[in-house]
Design a protein around this motif. Structure first.
Motif: not given
Length: 311
Positions: A99-107, A131-143
């Motif tokens: 789920a983490r890997s797929a969610a990162i690919d999605y964003v 909510p925001g456009t900082d993809r690096a922050r979102l990837r870290r949170a998913i991981a």
């Protein structure tokens, strides 16, 4: 997304008993520009390129049974906030890696200017990336997602919807879960979650049901029945994920669906704010393509903005 236009309309002049006309009174009418996602498909036997010739005259929109004036129809979805809401209950152990890997690919595949956010829920709900456009922050949170405790599914959905109520964009909620609600606090948590769906801007929910179709699903209160209803009422779709290895394909299906959307724009007066208004969208007879809503069945006009304070 809605833009508010305020028009001042002169009222009729009334004569007083002496035959003199009283001063005109201006009436303020609030007109809202409604931007809505739709799916446009060629009719049987028609070429897909025929849809490129669609015009506002080819689309019929009604609110509460009354026709509204369609001003634009165009390829491309409205600006969308992507809200990823993931079940991290104990039963998700062994499944979260996929789920983490797929969610990162999605964003990573989202347009750079579209915001995304992440919530995780077990027996509590946590906002891990606002909510925001900082993809690096979102990837870290998913991981960092890890499984814990129970499943407060409906409390989580209501919490997310209430947080996003004031967000001005269309919302697409990806709700990932592998089981029925077991720890929501209120007995009527499901009803409260459905009530919270009533936003002015469209909310589309895509429940991703992990390994749930193999379990008993009997009656209207069964987990899958509730998730089907959730998808149907918001213009989304219930996606069966038979095992963790299919997460990526499921999220790709959602992304392709969103990428295929068009936008219809219409003007509507803000009558009866707070009252749900059924929305129906279809192609006019003879139009080259079929048109159907990709948003919820109801729109809830918000109250007009308060006037500025007098100085």
């Amino acid at each position: 997304m809605l833009a508010v236009l305020v028009a001042a309309l002169p009222a009729a002049r009334a004569a007083d008993p002496d035959g003199q006309e009283s001063p005109a009174v201006e009436t303020t009418v609030e007109v809202r520009r409604v931007v809505w996602p739709v799916l446009v498909e060629p009719r049987a036997g028609a070429d897909r390129d025929a849809c490129t010739d669609m015009t506002p005259d080819d689309v019929v929109v009604t609110e509460a049974g009354l026709p509204v004036r369609v001003t634009a129809v165009a390829p491309g979805r409205p600006r969308t906030l992507h809200a990823i809401v993931i079940d991290v209950s104990g039963s998700m152990a062994g499944r979260l890696a996929e789920a983490r890997s797929a969610a990162i690919d999605y964003v990573d595949a989202l347009p750079r200017d579209e915001p995304a956010a992440l919530w995780a829920f077990s027996d509590e709900v946590r906002l891990l990336a606002p909510p925001g456009t900082d993809r690096a922050r979102l990837r870290r949170a998913i991981a960092r997602l890890q499984p814990v405790h129970g499943t407060a599914l409906w409390d989580a959905l209501r919490f997310v919807l209430e947080m996003l109520a004031a967000w001005p964009d269309r919302k697409a909620i990806l709700l990932v879960t592998d089981g029925a609600d077991s720890t929501s606090l209120a007995d009527d948590a499901e009803s409260r979650a459905f009530a919270a769906l009533r936003h002015e801007d469209p909310v589309t929910v895509f429940p991703l049901a992990l390994d749930m179709s193999s379990r008993a699903d009997r009656g209207p209160r069964a987990p899958l029945a509730s998730l089907r209803r959730l998808a149907a009422e918001t213009g989304g779709s219930l996606i069966d994920v038979p095992d963790a290895a299919h997460f990526r394909r499921a999220l790709d299906d959602i992304r392709r669906r969103l990428d295929a959307e068009w936008t219809v724009t219409w003007t509507a007066t803000a009558r009866a704010p707070g009252t749900p208004r059924p929305v129906r969208i279809r192609a006019r007879r003879g139009a080259p393509c079929r048109v159907r809503s990709a948003g919820p069945r109801l729109r809830v006009p918000s109250p007009p903005p308060l006037p500025p304070p007098r100085r």
